[in-house]
Design an enzyme around this catalytic site. Structure first.
Site: not given
Length: 238
Positions: A160, A167
């Site tokens: 994650y 991102e």
């Protein structure tokens, strides 16, 4: 099917309702697992077949299925709120929204769809979901596995963090294309701007993304400690 033998219809509905909820959440998790497995398998197969050239059209090959899976993931917020799934709402809300915001940006900007960073993003997303949904399926079937539990709450966290970092890189690479598309202000509307400065919005979004990810990781670590301790107590009782 034993609920069909009760004469009272209201009692029949009460007995059957949990079964329908169980079937629904099982089919949802199964669909998500199959969808993400297909996307990951397709991505890997194309890379092994075409090499680096496959990265350019990854979005065109798997973008529809990926978008469908991410759009349906919004239902998970209602699952938690309704009590069908036992999980913390805040970290799941952050995860679902950041993924969908990123996906909308990728869909709107065709220039970055062929970037390797988009392929890397899809790869990380699918690895994370392939880890998570089998664990959810086992929990629905009331057959928890300590191996899947450990993978879900240990390996998932660094993945994650890598996903959020990727991102941020994707947003950074998208900024020049967003600036080109942003309408230019003219002297006539210099006093009151009638458009949203999208590059500025993305720059402001980055700190919020970092903050949200930090809070999510902190909550996931607490959740990991809770579930592993719960499993240890269960094994001691056995």
């Amino acid at each position: 099917m034993r609920c069909l033998f009760y004469p009272d219809k209201r009692r029949v509905l009460r007995e059957c309702k949990p079964s329908f909820r169980l079937a629904y959440i099982f089919l949802y998790n199964l669909f998500q697992f199959c969808g993400h497995t297909w996307v990951l398998a397709n991505t890997i197969a194309r890379f092994l077949t075409f090499g680096h050239d496959a990265l350019a059209d990854t979005f065109y090959s798997v973008g529809f299925v990926m978008s469908l899976c991410q759009l349906l993931s919004i239902l998970e917020l209602f699952h938690i709120a309704d009590g069908i799934e036992k999980a913390r709402l805040l970290p799941r809300f952050v995860q679902v929204m950041e993924k969908n915001i990123m996906l909308i940006m990728i869909i709107m900007l065709e220039e970055i769809q062929s970037k390797p960073v988009v392929c890397a993003q899809f790869f990380l997303w699918n690895i994370m979901d392939i880890i998570r949904y089998p664990h959810e399926l086992l929990c629905v079937m009331d057959r928890p596995s300590i191996t899947m539990l450990w993978i879900r709450y240990t390996l998932w966290i660094p993945l994650y963090i890598l996903s959020v970092a990727n991102e941020g890189v994707t947003i950074y690479q998208a900024l020049p294309y967003v600036e080109r598309r942003a309408p230019k202000s003219s002297p006539l509307n210099s006093t009151v701007s009638t458009h949203i400065n999208l590059p500025f919005v993305l720059m402001v979004y980055l700190p919020f993304l970092t903050l949200g990810a930090s809070v999510t990781v902190w909550l996931l670590l607490k959740e990991r400690h809770h579930h592993l301790e719960k499993w240890k107590k269960k094994m001691k009782r056995i």
